[in-house]
Design a protein around this motif. Sequence first.
Motif, PDB file in Angstrom:
ATOM      1  N   MET A 121       0.761  -1.053  -0.108  1.00 33.99           N
ATOM      2  CA  MET A 121       0.002  -0.096   0.007  1.00 33.99           C
ATOM      3  C   MET A 121       0.709   1.289   0.103  1.00 33.99           C
ATOM      4  SD  MET A 121      -3.129   0.349  -0.316  1.00 33.99           S
ATOM      5  CE  MET A 121      -3.452   2.134  -0.534  1.00 33.99           C
ATOM      6  N   LEU A 122       1.802   1.172   0.728  1.00 33.80           N
ATOM      7  CA  LEU A 122       2.654   2.246   0.755  1.00 33.80           C
ATOM      8  C   LEU A 122       3.477   2.443  -0.479  1.00 33.80           C
ATOM      9  CD1 LEU A 122       4.660   2.454   4.395  1.00 33.80           C
ATOM     10  CD2 LEU A 122       3.424   4.311   3.026  1.00 33.80           C
ATOM     11  N   ASP A 123       3.867   1.509  -1.250  1.00 32.07           N
ATOM     12  CA  ASP A 123       4.522   1.755  -2.644  1.00 32.07           C
ATOM     13  C   ASP A 123       3.257   2.166  -3.553  1.00 32.07           C
ATOM     14  OD1 ASP A 123       6.263  -1.672  -2.375  1.00 32.07           O
ATOM     15  OD2 ASP A 123       6.955   0.476  -1.870  1.00 32.07           O
ATOM     16  N   GLU A 124       2.166   1.878  -3.332  1.00 38.11           N
ATOM     17  CA  GLU A 124       1.097   2.096  -4.122  1.00 38.11           C
ATOM     18  C   GLU A 124       0.950   3.736  -4.014  1.00 38.11           C
ATOM     19  OE1 GLU A 124      -0.385  -0.097  -6.087  1.00 38.11           O
ATOM     20  OE2 GLU A 124      -1.057   1.533  -7.285  1.00 38.11           O
ATOM     21  N   ILE A 125       1.264   4.342  -2.498  1.00 36.86           N
ATOM     22  CA  ILE A 125       0.869   5.654  -2.374  1.00 36.86           C
ATOM     23  C   ILE A 125       2.224   6.363  -2.962  1.00 36.86           C
ATOM     24  CG2 ILE A 125       0.990   7.268  -0.503  1.00 36.86           C
ATOM     25  CD1 ILE A 125      -0.493   5.238   0.988  1.00 36.86           C
ATOM     26  N   ILE A 126       3.363   5.743  -2.773  1.00 37.00           N
ATOM     27  CA  ILE A 126       4.454   6.253  -3.231  1.00 37.00           C
ATOM     28  C   ILE A 126       4.259   6.863  -4.971  1.00 37.00           C
ATOM     29  CG2 ILE A 126       6.812   6.236  -3.698  1.00 37.00           C
ATOM     30  CD1 ILE A 126       7.110   4.981  -0.882  1.00 37.00           C
ATOM     31  N   ASP A 127       3.974   5.716  -5.520  1.00 35.53           N
ATOM     32  CA  ASP A 127       3.772   5.638  -6.986  1.00 35.53           C
ATOM     33  C   ASP A 127       2.879   6.922  -7.077  1.00 35.53           C
ATOM     34  OD1 ASP A 127       4.321   2.274  -7.702  1.00 35.53           O
ATOM     35  OD2 ASP A 127       5.822   3.868  -7.382  1.00 35.53           O
TER      36      ASP A 127
END
Lengths: 162, 450
Positions: free
Chosen positions: B279-285
């Motif tokens: 989820m964090l990766d998604e947010i970062i992207d």
Amino acid sequence: MNNPHHLNPTSLKSRFTTRFLRALTKIRAQKPISSSSPTEIFRRYRRIKVAADKSMAYSVRSRRIWSRAMLWKLRSRSYRRQDPCSGRRSGKTNQAIMKKSSNENTTTRREDGVGFVEEADELRQLVPGGETMNLCNLLDETAHYIKCLTTQVQLFSPIGKG
Amino acid sequence: MQPCSREMQAMNSLLSPTQPIPLQDLQPNGNSGTHQAQIHNPQFDPTSSHDDFLDQMLSTLPSCSWSDLKSPWDPPKSDETPPSNPDNNAGFHYDEILASKLRQHQINGGGGGTTAAMKMMMQQQMLLPGRPIAAAGGGGLTMPLHNDIVDGSSFKSPNQQGGEGSVQALYNGFGAGPLHGTNNQSPNQPQHFHHPQGGNMQTQSFGATAGTVMNQSQASGSTTGGTPAQPKQRVRARRGQATDPHSIAERLRRERIAERMKALQELVPNANKKDKASMLDEIIDYVKFLQLQVKVLSMSRLGGAAAVAPLVADMPPEGGDCVQTTAGGGGSLQRNSNGNQPSANNDSLTVTEHQVAKLMEEDMGSAMQYLQGKGLCLMPISLATAISTATCHSRNPMMNKGSSSNHPLLQSNGDGPSSPSMSVLTVQSATMGNGGLDGSAKDAASVSKP
């Protein structure tokens, strides 16, 4: 779809719109659209981008960490351009403020206990001023930042279609 | 430890459910039913306005309860030194009782407008550490606004922080989530404690106070035990379960982080939260994508008619006065006339940009292959616009056209300056909601991953 938001005079969107349009008109008044060389275009782009960022940050005032950081960055940059000495001075004071806030908040910065250090660091780089936030505030700021960015994008897309 | 704690214990012993007598003594209206109901002032008008509510609360509760509370406190204070209980277990009893009662008041009467008045009152009272009544009263009164946790920290926070920060810290002490409603935004019912964008300063100072406060073993028993998901049952009943202040602080932080992640999840379009890391990766992207989008839109729509590439360096023959915003690609690309984009944001924007820029220097074909390997492609902005507004039909001919030309997909708007001007990685995506790009955004030029 966007109109109901614009009707609300205090929403982020309307605030940003007014400010940004004002900045845009100012830019347009400053410089006619005669430049075609990439340099000029880029400079103009830069100015517009700065105007967009500035207007966004100003419409958020200082209620958010990222807006404060962005405002400080903008101001220090402009100071630096005008007068190096004053830039240093203001940079120092502002940096002192930021460091102070970072000291307050760094009690739990690296030691998350949740184990998201890498992603958190990356997010910190993305969100302006994110280096001084612990994960909790970082997520909070990210949410608000995303909201502001989406507002910006929504406002940009209709412009220029005409 | 501190005078507050002892007095809290005294209060607790007074008002704990195991000792209903003192409570009933406090009741001016006699004993009937549960003691909880008794503190309800029969004159209380649930439909009154906010100011009236506050007046009633202030008049009734302090007059009957507080004054009566005061007297019984002094004698038992000496007796009450229960070493077994941690400091504020007592206080929590008291607070919970008050909380439940006042919450009902709150729910009935609506406490929105009373926030300011309450704040003022509590501010005066809470700032004096030697006023346990006020603390309890303040604590009790603030209960309805947020039914959360760390009750003890609230008693500590005014001791620690003076000034205006104390009130917010007081609010913070009662939990971050519901606090969002109290300060600036609409202080709704206690159920509305999920304000993802609210409570900025409060949460920060809470983060600071929580660490320090917990270290004083204030909220040892009070916190947690319940998930923040149920708004009405936030009264923490687990006492003595986790006496380690650090673990409590950790648990609190984790809860708040989970809250924020949930809020972020709603913002970010791809919201299948399997685990937090992804989820964090998604947010970062998504943040990168939005930043790029803003950049591109502002550049293309407002920066000029021609499609210029702020993101990608121009070809070397141009003389290299194009800027490279990806700052640090090939060596020849550093001839920036403006020489900036100094901010770290651009550097970290996308490694993709770097790669594409480098590849574009050498060979357009490889660049395109690289992009296509990622599921992206380049297209001139005008076409992207057309695509976004129109249906997907235009996509295919565009693809074909692109592949057959010398500069695949890079034919610019037709101004055709002598030097090939690259178009920008456009950012049309399904999330823009710009048109019929929903399923096809993957193939279209978008920086977001398919």
